[in-house]
Design an enzyme around this catalytic site. Structure first.
Site, PDB file in Angstrom:
ATOM      1  N   GLY A  88      -8.908  -0.785  -3.044  1.00 41.39           N
ATOM      2  CA  GLY A  88      -9.703  -1.024  -1.827  1.00 41.39           C
ATOM      3  C   GLY A  88     -10.737   0.068  -1.610  1.00 41.39           C
ATOM      4  O   GLY A  88     -10.789   1.060  -2.345  1.00 41.39           O
TER       5      GLY A  88
ATOM      6  N   LEU B  19     -11.072   2.424   0.656  1.00 37.45           N
ATOM      7  CA  LEU B  19     -10.528   3.764   0.886  1.00 37.45           C
ATOM      8  C   LEU B  19      -9.711   4.218  -0.327  1.00 37.45           C
ATOM      9  O   LEU B  19      -9.783   5.380  -0.732  1.00 37.45           O
ATOM     10  CB  LEU B  19      -9.656   3.762   2.144  1.00 37.45           C
ATOM     11  CG  LEU B  19      -8.950   5.070   2.466  1.00 37.45           C
ATOM     12  CD1 LEU B  19      -9.951   6.209   2.641  1.00 37.45           C
ATOM     13  CD2 LEU B  19      -8.098   4.925   3.731  1.00 37.45           C
TER      14      LEU B  19
ATOM     15  N   ASP C  80       2.623  -5.118  -5.294  1.00 34.69           N
ATOM     16  CA  ASP C  80       2.414  -5.745  -3.986  1.00 34.69           C
ATOM     17  C   ASP C  80       3.388  -5.055  -3.040  1.00 34.69           C
ATOM     18  O   ASP C  80       4.604  -5.105  -3.247  1.00 34.69           O
ATOM     19  CB  ASP C  80       2.699  -7.250  -4.102  1.00 34.69           C
ATOM     20  CG  ASP C  80       2.408  -7.968  -2.793  1.00 34.69           C
ATOM     21  OD1 ASP C  80       2.679  -7.403  -1.721  1.00 34.69           O
ATOM     22  OD2 ASP C  80       1.899  -9.101  -2.858  1.00 34.69           O
ATOM     23  N   ILE C  81       2.863  -4.400  -2.015  1.00 38.19           N
ATOM     24  CA  ILE C  81       3.743  -3.571  -1.173  1.00 38.19           C
ATOM     25  C   ILE C  81       4.729  -4.391  -0.339  1.00 38.19           C
ATOM     26  O   ILE C  81       5.642  -3.833   0.248  1.00 38.19           O
ATOM     27  CB  ILE C  81       2.954  -2.581  -0.270  1.00 38.19           C
ATOM     28  CG1 ILE C  81       2.004  -3.324   0.671  1.00 38.19           C
ATOM     29  CG2 ILE C  81       2.231  -1.532  -1.100  1.00 38.19           C
ATOM     30  CD1 ILE C  81       1.436  -2.435   1.772  1.00 38.19           C
TER      31      ILE C  81
ATOM     32  N   ALA D 121      -3.849  -2.911   2.889  1.00 37.94           N
ATOM     33  CA  ALA D 121      -3.776  -3.558   4.207  1.00 37.94           C
ATOM     34  C   ALA D 121      -4.307  -4.979   4.127  1.00 37.94           C
ATOM     35  O   ALA D 121      -5.153  -5.303   3.287  1.00 37.94           O
ATOM     36  CB  ALA D 121      -4.595  -2.774   5.234  1.00 37.94           C
TER      37      ALA D 121
ATOM     38  N   THR E 259      -5.507   1.640  12.655  1.00 37.05           N
ATOM     39  CA  THR E 259      -6.797   1.138  13.113  1.00 37.05           C
ATOM     40  C   THR E 259      -7.084   1.440  14.588  1.00 37.05           C
ATOM     41  O   THR E 259      -6.148   1.583  15.391  1.00 37.05           O
ATOM     42  CB  THR E 259      -6.846  -0.390  12.893  1.00 37.05           C
ATOM     43  OG1 THR E 259      -8.020  -0.925  13.470  1.00 37.05           O
ATOM     44  CG2 THR E 259      -5.649  -1.080  13.532  1.00 37.05           C
ATOM     45  N   ASP E 260      -8.375   1.440  14.919  1.00 41.72           N
ATOM     46  CA  ASP E 260      -8.816   1.528  16.318  1.00 41.72           C
ATOM     47  C   ASP E 260      -8.379   0.288  17.114  1.00 41.72           C
ATOM     48  O   ASP E 260      -8.333   0.318  18.333  1.00 41.72           O
ATOM     49  CB  ASP E 260     -10.344   1.666  16.363  1.00 41.72           C
ATOM     50  CG  ASP E 260     -11.060   0.586  15.562  1.00 41.72           C
ATOM     51  OD1 ASP E 260     -10.511   0.141  14.531  1.00 41.72           O
ATOM     52  OD2 ASP E 260     -12.174   0.168  15.950  1.00 41.72           O
TER      53      ASP E 260
ATOM     54  N   TYR F  24      -3.653  -9.320  14.009  1.00 44.67           N
ATOM     55  CA  TYR F  24      -3.932  -8.204  13.089  1.00 44.67           C
ATOM     56  C   TYR F  24      -3.565  -6.882  13.752  1.00 44.67           C
ATOM     57  O   TYR F  24      -2.886  -6.032  13.170  1.00 44.67           O
ATOM     58  CB  TYR F  24      -5.422  -8.213  12.700  1.00 44.67           C
ATOM     59  CG  TYR F  24      -5.901  -6.903  12.105  1.00 44.67           C
ATOM     60  CD1 TYR F  24      -5.652  -6.590  10.767  1.00 44.67           C
ATOM     61  CD2 TYR F  24      -6.597  -5.972  12.878  1.00 44.67           C
ATOM     62  CE1 TYR F  24      -6.082  -5.384  10.230  1.00 44.67           C
ATOM     63  CE2 TYR F  24      -7.032  -4.769  12.347  1.00 44.67           C
ATOM     64  CZ  TYR F  24      -6.771  -4.481  11.028  1.00 44.67           C
ATOM     65  OH  TYR F  24      -7.184  -3.289  10.494  1.00 44.67           O
TER      66      TYR F  24
ATOM     67  N   LYS G 274      -0.759  -4.050  12.693  1.00 39.67           N
ATOM     68  CA  LYS G 274      -1.058  -2.656  12.336  1.00 39.67           C
ATOM     69  C   LYS G 274      -0.241  -1.691  13.193  1.00 39.67           C
ATOM     70  O   LYS G 274       0.234  -0.668  12.711  1.00 39.67           O
ATOM     71  CB  LYS G 274      -2.559  -2.367  12.495  1.00 39.67           C
ATOM     72  CG  LYS G 274      -3.453  -3.047  11.464  1.00 39.67           C
ATOM     73  CD  LYS G 274      -3.237  -2.580  10.037  1.00 39.67           C
ATOM     74  CE  LYS G 274      -3.711  -1.178   9.771  1.00 39.67           C
ATOM     75  NZ  LYS G 274      -3.534  -0.817   8.317  1.00 39.67           N
TER      76      LYS G 274
HETATM   77  N1  NAP Z   1     -12.101  -1.878   6.704  1.00 36.39           N
HETATM   78  C1  NAP Z   1     -12.156  -1.588   7.995  1.00 36.39           C
HETATM   79  O1  NAP Z   1     -13.142  -1.886   8.648  1.00 36.39           O
HETATM   80  C2  NAP Z   1     -11.012  -0.884   8.657  1.00 36.39           C
HETATM   81  C3  NAP Z   1     -11.057  -0.633  10.033  1.00 36.39           C
HETATM   82  C4  NAP Z   1      -9.987   0.054  10.650  1.00 36.39           C
HETATM   83  C5  NAP Z   1      -8.908   0.438   9.885  1.00 36.39           C
HETATM   84  N2  NAP Z   1      -8.883   0.161   8.547  1.00 36.39           N
HETATM   85  C6  NAP Z   1      -7.716   0.549   7.795  1.00 36.39           C
HETATM   86  O2  NAP Z   1      -8.122   1.445   6.776  1.00 36.39           O
HETATM   87  C7  NAP Z   1      -7.299   1.268   5.621  1.00 36.39           C
HETATM   88  C8  NAP Z   1      -8.181   1.068   4.392  1.00 36.39           C
HETATM   89  O3  NAP Z   1      -8.957  -0.110   4.550  1.00 36.39           O
HETATM   90  P1  NAP Z   1     -10.053  -0.534   3.486  1.00 36.39           P
HETATM   91  O4  NAP Z   1     -11.336  -0.654   4.202  1.00 36.39           O
HETATM   92  O5  NAP Z   1      -9.980   0.331   2.280  1.00 36.39           O
HETATM   93  O6  NAP Z   1      -9.540  -1.986   3.138  1.00 36.39           O
HETATM   94  P2  NAP Z   1      -9.893  -2.897   1.854  1.00 36.39           P
HETATM   95  O7  NAP Z   1     -11.141  -2.456   1.204  1.00 36.39           O
HETATM   96  O8  NAP Z   1      -9.763  -4.305   2.336  1.00 36.39           O
HETATM   97  O9  NAP Z   1      -8.695  -2.562   0.872  1.00 36.39           O
HETATM   98  C9  NAP Z   1      -7.384  -2.958   1.125  1.00 36.39           C
HETATM   99  C10 NAP Z   1      -6.686  -3.056  -0.203  1.00 36.39           C
HETATM  100  O10 NAP Z   1      -5.333  -3.413   0.035  1.00 36.39           O
HETATM  101  C11 NAP Z   1      -4.973  -4.378  -0.929  1.00 36.39           C
HETATM  102  N3  NAP Z   1      -3.839  -5.157  -0.455  1.00 36.39           N
HETATM  103  C12 NAP Z   1      -3.810  -6.124   0.492  1.00 36.39           C
HETATM  104  N4  NAP Z   1      -2.555  -6.599   0.623  1.00 36.39           N
HETATM  105  C13 NAP Z   1      -1.787  -5.897  -0.253  1.00 36.39           C
HETATM  106  C14 NAP Z   1      -0.421  -5.945  -0.601  1.00 36.39           C
HETATM  107  N5  NAP Z   1       0.423  -6.809  -0.009  1.00 36.39           N
HETATM  108  N6  NAP Z   1       0.032  -5.096  -1.555  1.00 36.39           N
HETATM  109  C15 NAP Z   1      -0.806  -4.227  -2.164  1.00 36.39           C
HETATM  110  N7  NAP Z   1      -2.106  -4.150  -1.890  1.00 36.39           N
HETATM  111  C16 NAP Z   1      -2.597  -4.981  -0.939  1.00 36.39           C
HETATM  112  C17 NAP Z   1      -6.224  -5.225  -1.090  1.00 36.39           C
HETATM  113  O11 NAP Z   1      -6.140  -5.958  -2.286  1.00 36.39           O
HETATM  114  P3  NAP Z   1      -6.911  -7.392  -2.389  1.00 36.39           P
HETATM  115  O12 NAP Z   1      -8.382  -7.069  -2.274  1.00 36.39           O
HETATM  116  O13 NAP Z   1      -6.488  -7.911  -3.697  1.00 36.39           O
HETATM  117  O14 NAP Z   1      -6.422  -8.192  -1.223  1.00 36.39           O
HETATM  118  C18 NAP Z   1      -7.291  -4.135  -1.124  1.00 36.39           C
HETATM  119  O15 NAP Z   1      -7.438  -3.606  -2.414  1.00 36.39           O
HETATM  120  C19 NAP Z   1      -6.371   0.099   5.953  1.00 36.39           C
HETATM  121  O16 NAP Z   1      -5.155   0.578   6.467  1.00 36.39           O
HETATM  122  C20 NAP Z   1      -7.093  -0.620   7.054  1.00 36.39           C
HETATM  123  O17 NAP Z   1      -6.241  -1.379   7.889  1.00 36.39           O
HETATM  124  C21 NAP Z   1      -9.913  -0.480   7.929  1.00 36.39           C
END
Ligand code: NAP
Length: 345
Positions: A70, A72, A96-97, A120, A161-162, A185, A189
């Site tokens: 992902g 991050l 897969d977590i 996530a 998350t916020d 969602y 979280k």
């Molecule tokens: N993105 C935002 O705007 C945002 C805002 C607030 C907080 N956050 C938090 O910040 C953190 C990082 O977010 P990010 O932006 O890096 O998200 P991201 O780009 O969507 O990456 C999430 C990763 O988690 C993987 N994933 C989903 N379900 C999974 C599972 N069951 N087992 C293993 N891997 C799984 C996804 O794989 P697939 O692509 O194959 O599904 C993806 O690679 C998360 O905790 C998120 O909730 C994000």
């Protein structure tokens, strides 16, 4: 069965290699190393150590990263490796977590000191039609990770998350502000935070906001910057809400601050947002200016622009606690955006 004694920063650790259950035949070297619990004060550690022929001192700076594909996750991998950590990333296709056995096996064989969960389920609106999927990945799966961390005595760093807030405060949220999630969602979280805190004494929980990083170019979900660029390329007028405010967060900077907090030994809840409260409409304007584009951009509001999930109206995060812990402030929004475009190419 083979026993391995490892001297680490956390003291002596015993690992056993169980190759008897390996389908490929009972061969040493083919099995899984799992930690053996040996009470420190029983004298047993010294007795076992005196019978072992092989002991090795290893640097105890191993970090496992779940969701490493992902936005991050890719940055965490780079940042911790740059700082000399031995890093192992697990993408969703590898672990897969939500699969407890797979999580346990991955952690038992790598035996890290640190486990970072950037995996996530982030589809805020889709979660309203499949709340179980969101709860499974964002809530119950964190329980899997927390229990596995407990088994190997590792620290868990979990990202939240916020959206755990309802957005009525009207100024940047601090860590101790009351949570009140507004949808499936957001509830999932918050459940993840609670599971981490329920099973572990000292997890580090980092709440962030509107994450964008170069990794989003390659993920299915992408990010807001890429969405805006796609819409601009389509030539259609673009409507973006001006009555919702967040603090967009650059993923490489978030990874850097995460590593700073870890290396300072911080635990508990920390907010790491972009540092600048801004409406999504204004943010879109900054993105187009940085990209040298002039699409037809129009401000709208939540009454006009309905979504399946309710969202907090003002969910910018205060980074004061992080800065008070001696971590340098996040880069200014314009600087972070410039870096994003440089890395994006
Ligand atoms: N993105 C935002 O705007 C945002 C805002 C607030 C907080 N956050 C938090 O910040 C953190 C990082 O977010 P990010 O932006 O890096 O998200 P991201 O780009 O969507 O990456 C999430 C990763 O988690 C993987 N994933 C989903 N379900 C999974 C599972 N069951 N087992 C293993 N891997 C799984 C996804 O794989 P697939 O692509 O194959 O599904 C993806 O690679 C998360 O905790 C998120 O909730 C994000």
């Amino acid at each position: 069965m083979r026993l391995l004694l490892v001297k680490t920063e956390r003291g002596l650790r015993f690992l056993q290699e169980d190759y008897s259950t390996n389908g490929g035949g009972a061969k040493p070297g083919a099995g899984r190393w799992t930690p053996v619990q040996v009470p420190e004060d029983s004298g047993l550690q010294a007795r076992i150590a005196s019978h072992l022929s092989y002991a090795e001192e290893v640097p105890d700076r191993k970090a496992a990263i779940f969701g490493s594909g992902g936005q991050l996750g890719v940055e965490l991998k780079q940042e911790f490796a740059r700082r000399g950590w031995e890093v192992k990333g697990f993408e969703r296709t590898q672990v897969d977590i939500t699969d407890r056995a797979a999580v346990e096996a991955a952690l038992a064989s790598f035996d890290p000191q640190l486990v970072l969960n950037s995996a996530a389920y982030n589809q805020v609106d889709v979660a309203e039609t499949e709340p179980q999927a969101a709860l499974s990945a964002n809530g119950l799966a964190v329980r899997n990770l927390a229990m596995a961390c407990r088994q190997i005595d590792a620290q868990l760093v979990h990202f939240s998350t916020d959206y755990v807030f309802d957005g009525t405060k009207g100024s940047p949220y601090a860590e101790e502000d009351a949570t009140r999630p507004l949808g499936a969602y957001a509830v999932s979280k918050l459940a993840g935070e609670l599971f981490a805190q329920a099973y572990l004494d000292n997890p580090l929980i980092i709440r962030t906001c509107g994450v964008y990083g170069p990794g989003g170019l390659h993920t299915a979900r992408g990010n807001f910057v890429e969405l805006m660029l796609r819409l601009a390329a389509s030539g259609q007028p673009i409507r973006v809400v001006n009555d919702h405010v967040a603090s967009p967060t650059y993923a490489p900077a978030l990874a850097e601050k995460t590593a700073d907090l870890v290396e300072k030994g911080k635990t508990g809840v920390f907010h790491v947002g972009g540092g600048t409260p801004i409406s999504w409409y204004e943010w879109a304007g900054l993105i187009f200016a940085a990209a040298g584009l002039q699409p037809q951009l129009r401000a709208t509001n939540e009454r006009e622009y309905r979504t399946a999930a309710r969202r907090p109206k003002f969910s910018a995060l205060s980074n004061a606690k992080m800065e008070g812990a001696g971590v340098a402030p996040m880069p200014a929004l314009e600087d972070a955006l410039r870096q994003y475009f440089e890395r994006r190419g």
